[in-house]
Design a protein around this motif. Structure first.
Motif, PDB file in Angstrom:
ATOM      1  N   LYS A 292     104.764  29.864  57.345  1.00  0.00           N
ATOM      2  CA  LYS A 292     105.558  30.160  58.476  1.00  0.00           C
ATOM      3  C   LYS A 292     105.170  29.028  59.462  1.00  0.00           C
ATOM      4  CE  LYS A 292     106.996  33.598  61.976  1.00  0.00           C
ATOM      5  NZ  LYS A 292     106.642  35.001  62.179  1.00  0.00           N
ATOM      6  N   TYR A 293     103.865  28.911  59.604  1.00  0.00           N
ATOM      7  CA  TYR A 293     103.188  28.342  61.039  1.00  0.00           C
ATOM      8  C   TYR A 293     102.971  26.888  60.529  1.00  0.00           C
ATOM      9  CZ  TYR A 293     103.796  32.586  63.607  1.00  0.00           C
ATOM     10  OH  TYR A 293     104.337  33.757  64.110  1.00  0.00           O
ATOM     11  N   PHE A 294     102.543  26.738  59.416  1.00  0.00           N
ATOM     12  CA  PHE A 294     102.291  25.136  58.993  1.00  0.00           C
ATOM     13  C   PHE A 294     103.296  24.692  58.031  1.00  0.00           C
ATOM     14  CE2 PHE A 294      98.246  27.290  60.276  1.00  0.00           C
ATOM     15  CZ  PHE A 294      97.619  26.230  61.131  1.00  0.00           C
ATOM     16  N   GLN A 295     103.575  23.149  58.025  1.00  0.00           N
ATOM     17  CA  GLN A 295     104.390  22.637  57.219  1.00  0.00           C
ATOM     18  C   GLN A 295     103.448  22.172  55.927  1.00  0.00           C
ATOM     19  OE1 GLN A 295     106.519  19.376  58.950  1.00  0.00           O
ATOM     20  NE2 GLN A 295     107.843  19.076  57.338  1.00  0.00           N
ATOM     21  N   ASN A 296     103.810  22.873  54.791  1.00  0.00           N
ATOM     22  CA  ASN A 296     103.379  22.271  53.541  1.00  0.00           C
ATOM     23  C   ASN A 296     101.720  22.475  53.533  1.00  0.00           C
ATOM     24  OD1 ASN A 296     103.625  21.503  51.054  1.00  0.00           O
ATOM     25  ND2 ASN A 296     103.532  19.313  51.065  1.00  0.00           N
ATOM     26  N   PRO A 297     101.540  23.626  53.826  1.00  0.00           N
ATOM     27  CA  PRO A 297      99.659  23.797  53.877  1.00  0.00           C
ATOM     28  C   PRO A 297      99.261  23.745  52.640  1.00  0.00           C
ATOM     29  CG  PRO A 297     100.580  25.812  54.233  1.00  0.00           C
ATOM     30  CD  PRO A 297     102.075  24.815  54.137  1.00  0.00           C
ATOM     31  N   ALA A 298      97.822  23.158  52.374  1.00  0.00           N
ATOM     32  CA  ALA A 298      97.322  23.272  51.078  1.00  0.00           C
ATOM     33  C   ALA A 298      96.928  24.456  50.867  1.00  0.00           C
ATOM     34  CB  ALA A 298      96.341  22.359  50.952  1.00  0.00           C
ATOM     35  N   ILE A 299      97.050  25.597  50.180  1.00  0.00           N
ATOM     36  CA  ILE A 299      96.553  26.966  49.876  1.00  0.00           C
ATOM     37  C   ILE A 299      96.003  26.787  48.712  1.00  0.00           C
ATOM     38  CG2 ILE A 299      96.987  29.283  49.951  1.00  0.00           C
ATOM     39  CD1 ILE A 299      99.409  28.946  51.566  1.00  0.00           C
ATOM     40  N   THR A 300      94.594  27.004  48.646  1.00  0.00           N
ATOM     41  CA  THR A 300      93.654  27.127  47.347  1.00  0.00           C
ATOM     42  C   THR A 300      93.105  28.314  47.209  1.00  0.00           C
ATOM     43  OG1 THR A 300      91.894  26.163  48.517  1.00  0.00           O
ATOM     44  CG2 THR A 300      93.344  24.474  47.512  1.00  0.00           C
ATOM     45  N   THR A 301      92.713  28.678  45.796  1.00  0.00           N
ATOM     46  CA  THR A 301      92.152  30.013  45.562  1.00  0.00           C
ATOM     47  C   THR A 301      90.970  29.984  44.509  1.00  0.00           C
ATOM     48  OG1 THR A 301      92.859  32.268  45.758  1.00  0.00           O
ATOM     49  CG2 THR A 301      93.922  30.830  43.876  1.00  0.00           C
ATOM     50  N   ASP A 302      90.461  31.019  44.100  1.00  0.00           N
ATOM     51  CA  ASP A 302      89.595  31.358  43.262  1.00  0.00           C
ATOM     52  C   ASP A 302      90.233  32.670  42.207  1.00  0.00           C
ATOM     53  OD1 ASP A 302      87.606  29.691  44.297  1.00  0.00           O
ATOM     54  OD2 ASP A 302      86.916  31.467  45.500  1.00  0.00           O
ATOM     55  N   VAL A 303      90.058  32.553  41.067  1.00  0.00           N
ATOM     56  CA  VAL A 303      90.646  33.580  40.162  1.00  0.00           C
ATOM     57  C   VAL A 303      89.371  33.849  38.983  1.00  0.00           C
ATOM     58  CG1 VAL A 303      92.225  34.175  38.198  1.00  0.00           C
ATOM     59  CG2 VAL A 303      93.148  33.144  40.491  1.00  0.00           C
ATOM     60  N   ILE A 304      89.402  35.077  38.766  1.00  0.00           N
ATOM     61  CA  ILE A 304      88.343  35.338  37.876  1.00  0.00           C
ATOM     62  C   ILE A 304      89.191  35.915  36.498  1.00  0.00           C
ATOM     63  CG2 ILE A 304      86.661  37.193  36.871  1.00  0.00           C
ATOM     64  CD1 ILE A 304      85.857  37.275  39.936  1.00  0.00           C
ATOM     65  N   VAL A 305      89.004  35.453  35.495  1.00  0.00           N
ATOM     66  CA  VAL A 305      89.717  35.802  34.244  1.00  0.00           C
ATOM     67  C   VAL A 305      88.763  36.768  33.505  1.00  0.00           C
ATOM     68  CG1 VAL A 305      91.550  34.188  34.097  1.00  0.00           C
ATOM     69  CG2 VAL A 305      89.093  33.763  32.953  1.00  0.00           C
ATOM     70  N   GLY A 306      88.995  37.714  32.618  1.00  0.00           N
ATOM     71  CA  GLY A 306      88.216  38.499  31.805  1.00  0.00           C
ATOM     72  C   GLY A 306      87.290  39.358  32.578  1.00  0.00           C
ATOM     73  N   PHE A 307      87.762  40.082  33.658  1.00  0.00           N
ATOM     74  CA  PHE A 307      87.070  41.208  34.291  1.00  0.00           C
ATOM     75  C   PHE A 307      86.912  42.363  33.322  1.00  0.00           C
ATOM     76  CE2 PHE A 307      86.598  44.517  37.346  1.00  0.00           C
ATOM     77  CZ  PHE A 307      85.391  43.988  38.230  1.00  0.00           C
ATOM     78  N   PRO A 308      86.023  43.193  33.613  1.00  0.00           N
ATOM     79  CA  PRO A 308      85.968  44.268  32.687  1.00  0.00           C
ATOM     80  C   PRO A 308      87.297  45.154  32.808  1.00  0.00           C
ATOM     81  CG  PRO A 308      83.890  44.031  33.726  1.00  0.00           C
ATOM     82  CD  PRO A 308      84.729  42.876  34.432  1.00  0.00           C
ATOM     83  N   GLY A 309      87.776  45.350  31.560  1.00  0.00           N
ATOM     84  CA  GLY A 309      89.207  46.206  31.551  1.00  0.00           C
ATOM     85  C   GLY A 309      90.325  45.449  31.882  1.00  0.00           C
ATOM     86  N   GLU A 310      90.256  44.180  31.963  1.00  0.00           N
ATOM     87  CA  GLU A 310      91.329  43.386  32.141  1.00  0.00           C
ATOM     88  C   GLU A 310      92.203  43.162  30.521  1.00  0.00           C
ATOM     89  OE1 GLU A 310      92.256  39.294  34.166  1.00  0.00           O
ATOM     90  OE2 GLU A 310      91.549  38.972  32.399  1.00  0.00           O
TER      91      GLU A 310
END
Length: 433
Positions: A292-310
């Motif tokens: 909403k406040y930034f034009q085309n911001p670069a949003i990056t992240t971390d994701v864990i796969v295979g967490f216990p019970g997933e």
């Protein structure tokens, strides 16, 4: 003159601390040499965020011992902090320096040499019961245009998979005046960009007394420093992205619209087991606030796969959420079982083969999203802060980053290091990885 070699493992906070330790030794008259060369002292700033990080820490300690069996081997940081707590220090280590003791490196070494290497030394405090922020300082960094600046240490979150709160202790923030003073010194030395980093950066100021002690107030203070043209933020927790935060920083011309928001899973059931303290729906709202406040911001992240019970269904829910958010880049980690954490004792641990398969699927989605985001910049003119010269296929290129952290190459024989230039993105080959 004694020779010292340093090697860093892990996060940007560790990198900052390693460079600060190098400055400490330089001021004491040590000659700094490559870690591949023979040295009198080898310092390894270790990491313990995953089992792989533990293994790399051990490998570097053993490599240093092989390079010069007579050298003093110093192991510092998270891996040895945890080892000491468990009473399992490696015999190849002469000096153990825990977190919050790195500032004393020169004095510790001097005492060890005065004792004629009589016995291994262990310099470790009870990190979980200290409120002291360890003061380290930098006037220069290995990079010539961008300086990473540690402003916070410790974490109070206790995510069920994470060992770091035990190795780094509780939240401790650096005084705002100290941060501004160091940023000013870096600006005077020619640095145009600073990256504010911490173990849990969003918690900056929680431990400081005063009404105006927060990450937002710190950013505002750094923004006033003359000579600094860019302010980039390290990893953030979603909850810090409020309407006030997003609107306020969007009005600061120096802020880089590049936001790393830790996700870990797009499935609410998994997030609860992780103790992440937000829902996927809340996380999505934060991303929309930034857009909403930034034009085309670069949003990056971390994701864990295979967490216990997933389960497979939970993984697919997480995958669909990552698809929905449209990240520029997703850093994917296979769950790493860490002794001493709650998740290590959880039932239904996911087999490695399934983790690898899920990681591959998530990586494929990441490549698709990365390409899609980069295509949005075709035909647009962007500001690039140039950092280095590279040669590819007998052609010379000047390479730097946009505010969104797109890495851009422009063919030129002349060095543009530490210069900001307007560049038109005419084809995707200009954006390199």
């Amino acid at each position: 003159m004694r020779k010292a070699a340093l090697h860093n493992l892990g996060c940007k906070v560790n990198s900052y601390e390693t460079e600060a330790m190098q400055e400490i030794l330089e001021k004491k008259g040590y000659e700094i040499v490559s870690f591949h060369d023979e040295a009198d002292v080898y310092i390894i700033n270790t990491c313990s965020v995953t089992n792989m990080a533990d293994r790399k820490s051990r490998q570097m300690i053993h490599r240093a011992r092989r390079q010069n069996p007579q050298a003093v081997i110093v192991a510092a940081g998270c891996y040895v902090q945890a080892l000491t707590d468990a009473g399992e220090v490696d015999d190849n280590i002469d000096i153990v320096i825990g977190n919050n003791k790195k500032k004393d490196l020169a004095e510790i070494l001097e005492a060890y040499f005065c004792e004629q290497k009589a016995a291994p030394r262990t310099e470790v405090i009870d990190i979980n019961h200290t409120a002291e922020y360890e003061e380290l300082h930098l006037t220069k960094t290995a990079e010539h245009t961008r300086a990473y600046l540690k402003v916070q240490d410790g974490c109070n979150q206790f995510c069920t998979y994470c060992i770091i709160p035990y190795a780094r202790g509780r939240v401790r923030s650096r005084a705002k005046a100290e941060v501004v003073q160091e940023v000013s010194a870096l600006a005077a030395n020619g640095y145009q960009e600073v990256v504010l980093t911490g173990i849990h950066l969003s918690s900056y100021g929680l431990d400081l007394k005063g009404e105006n002690e927060s990450l937002l107030s710190l950013i505002q203070a750094v923004h006033e420093v003359e000579g600094i043209e860019r302010i980039r933020l390290g990893s953030l927790e979603p909850r810090i992205i409020t309407e006030e935060f997003a609107e306020t920083i969007s009005q600061m011309r120096k802020i880089c619209p590049h936001f790393h928001l830790s996700l870990q899973s797009g499935c609410n059931a998994t997030l609860r087991r992780m103790n992440r303290r937000y829902t996927a729906e809340e996380y999505y709202e934060k991303c929309q606030l930034l857009r909403k406040y930034f034009q085309n911001p670069a949003i990056t992240t971390d994701v864990i796969v295979g967490f216990p019970g997933e389960t497979q269904e939970e993984f697919e829910e997480s995958l669909a959420f990552v698809d929905k958010v449209d990240f520029y880049e997703t850093h994917i980690f296979k769950y790493s079982r860490r002794r001493g954490t709650k998740a290590a004792d959880m039932e239904h641990q996911v087999p490695e083969q399934q983790k690898a398969a899920r990681s591959a699927v998530m990586l494929e989605l990441n490549e698709e999203k990365q390409r899609k985001y980069e295509e949005k910049w075709l035909g647009k003119t962007v500001e690039v802060l140039f950092e280095e010269t590279i040669v590819r296929d007998n052609k010379t290129y000047q390479v730097g980053h946009t505010k969104e952290y797109l890495k851009v190459a422009v063919e030129s024989e002349k060095s543009w290091e530490n210069q900001r230039k307007e560049v038109e993105i005419v084809n995707l080959s200009q954006i390199i990885h």
